[in-house]
Write an enzyme that holds these catalytic residues in place. Sequence first.
Site, PDB file in Angstrom:
ATOM      1  N   GLN A 178      -3.610  -6.617 -42.655  1.00 46.23           N
ATOM      2  CA  GLN A 178      -2.410  -5.858 -42.983  1.00 46.23           C
ATOM      3  C   GLN A 178      -2.060  -4.871 -41.859  1.00 46.23           C
ATOM      4  OE1 GLN A 178      -1.778  -4.490 -47.129  1.00 46.23           O
ATOM      5  NE2 GLN A 178      -1.920  -2.426 -46.284  1.00 46.23           N
TER       6      GLN A 178
ATOM      7  N   GLU B 121      11.086   7.534 -17.000  1.00 46.70           N
ATOM      8  CA  GLU B 121       9.747   8.031 -17.346  1.00 46.70           C
ATOM      9  C   GLU B 121       9.362   7.630 -18.776  1.00 46.70           C
ATOM     10  OE1 GLU B 121       9.120  12.127 -14.936  1.00 46.70           O
ATOM     11  OE2 GLU B 121      10.874  12.043 -16.221  1.00 46.70           O
TER      12      GLU B 121
ATOM     13  N   SER C 204      16.314  20.632 -16.493  1.00 46.55           N
ATOM     14  CA  SER C 204      15.101  21.382 -16.805  1.00 46.55           C
ATOM     15  C   SER C 204      15.482  22.636 -17.575  1.00 46.55           C
ATOM     16  CB  SER C 204      14.402  21.757 -15.498  1.00 46.55           C
ATOM     17  OG  SER C 204      13.638  22.936 -15.669  1.00 46.55           O
TER      18      SER C 204
ATOM     19  N   LYS D 258      17.183  20.942 -11.264  1.00 43.53           N
ATOM     20  CA  LYS D 258      16.530  19.672 -11.563  1.00 43.53           C
ATOM     21  C   LYS D 258      17.457  18.631 -12.194  1.00 43.53           C
ATOM     22  CE  LYS D 258      12.733  18.726 -11.106  1.00 43.53           C
ATOM     23  NZ  LYS D 258      11.555  19.051 -11.932  1.00 43.53           N
TER      24      LYS D 258
ATOM     25  N   HIS E 174       0.828  -1.220   0.000  1.00 48.31           N
ATOM     26  CA  HIS E 174       0.000   0.000   0.000  1.00 48.31           C
ATOM     27  C   HIS E 174       0.858   1.265   0.000  1.00 48.31           C
ATOM     28  CE1 HIS E 174      -3.379  -2.643   1.239  1.00 48.31           C
ATOM     29  NE2 HIS E 174      -2.453  -3.221   1.969  1.00 48.31           N
TER      30      HIS E 174
END
Length: 461
Positions: free
Chosen positions: A323, A291, A278, A284, A157
Amino acid sequence: MQEKLYGGRFEAGQDKYFEKFSESLHFDKRLIEADLEGSKAFARALESVGILNAEERGRIVKAFEEIQTEAKNSAYFNGASDEDVHSFVIRQLKEKTGQLADKIHTGRSRNEQVSLDTRLWLRSTIETTITATKSLMAELLKLANKYPQAVIPGYTHMRRAQAVLWPHYLLAYYEMFARDVERLHQAHARTNVLPLGSGALAGSAFPFDRNAIARDLGFASITYNSMDVSADRDFVLDYMHAANLVMLHLSRLSEDWILYSSDEFAWMELSDGVTSGSSLMPQKKNPDSLELIRGKCGRVFGAYSALFVTMKGLPLTYNRDMQEDKEQLFDAADQTISCLNMASIVAQNVTIKPEIPEKACAESWVVATDIAEALSRAGLPFHQSHKLAGRLVLHGIKTGKNPASFTAEELHAFDPHFTPDFVFILKDPRHGMQTRVVPGGTAPQSVAAALREAQARLEKL
Ligand code: ARG
């Protein structure tokens, strides 16, 4: 305008728009090598049934070989306006051998030819996919062996659940990919069956020795039913299913590692080589490689459902709808193989800081299950152990105490079931981990054995 290959029945040419709409050469040209290999074998088969003599077969095979060489040039297809790769190859053959080329299609249909070409292409593509999957598995084992003792929280969880060894976590992915390799082998077996000899749908009217053609082309066996051959793309879907599961596993691995390398988790580092900056935010370091793997998963799943829906409801046997299989198949295969390769490179570029997940384990109550189970080993029925351990967790949370900070006296005062040895369980999640010695468990000796077994199994997969 090029003369149509199969135009005898028509009085007028095709509408330009329809011609463009229906041509598949721009994508099925990828099958040219398979088409030529299959056609060479078919020329030999035609010799064996007396349609070609040895000299004619020799000329045709030689012409196909020349085409094989010429097709290596990327400009080879420039300007071609043939309907598909099969028609393209026949036109080239005509240019090289003249009238003799008119014999090549005796007793053969494009319906079986497209099945044959796709199977030949897919057979080697599956092998490439298997190799790429196994390389990734080898990288995961290497990464496991870099930090054999590291302890991380295992999650359920998305909440810290129980402490596990880092190699144990990686071996979970190893198992997923091991099943993928099995599935890919199964897809290979279903693909590796010769369809040639099926004709358009009713079986060839020439007495080909289909088993001999199968041996010639390295197929393990021959198909049973000619109508099935014309109608069937199950082998394509089988591969795509296997590829979908590879992608699903890659996507979950990516998701894990995106999280673990985030500032919030901060215990995994992806090297500069597989991250991007970034355009605006100078600080960043984004996990774009992972990703993109996760993102391409959607695309590969989409290709699978597209073909499924295309096939559903098609009346027997061949329909031109089919096709539409190739672009989906090619893209699914290309993306899957490139994602596997990318994931291998990411795995080489991962470092972990073991002290952080270890601290996360120590600060949280991942030892709670160990406590409950130790109480039960000492004789307390498990539901009572569970409740008592739960009360201790609540007490710890309310008083702001880590598991490791409890003394033997405090524990005993909390409940006399807590004998002095419970201190060790609370102090170090490794303590409880030692008890999980079942095969497949995370006890260090079980994991060490599992790592050895996995390494040995990889060689045989
Ligand atoms: N380009 C066709 C395909 O990919 C080849 C088979 C054509 N057969 C036919 N009867 N039109 O399916």
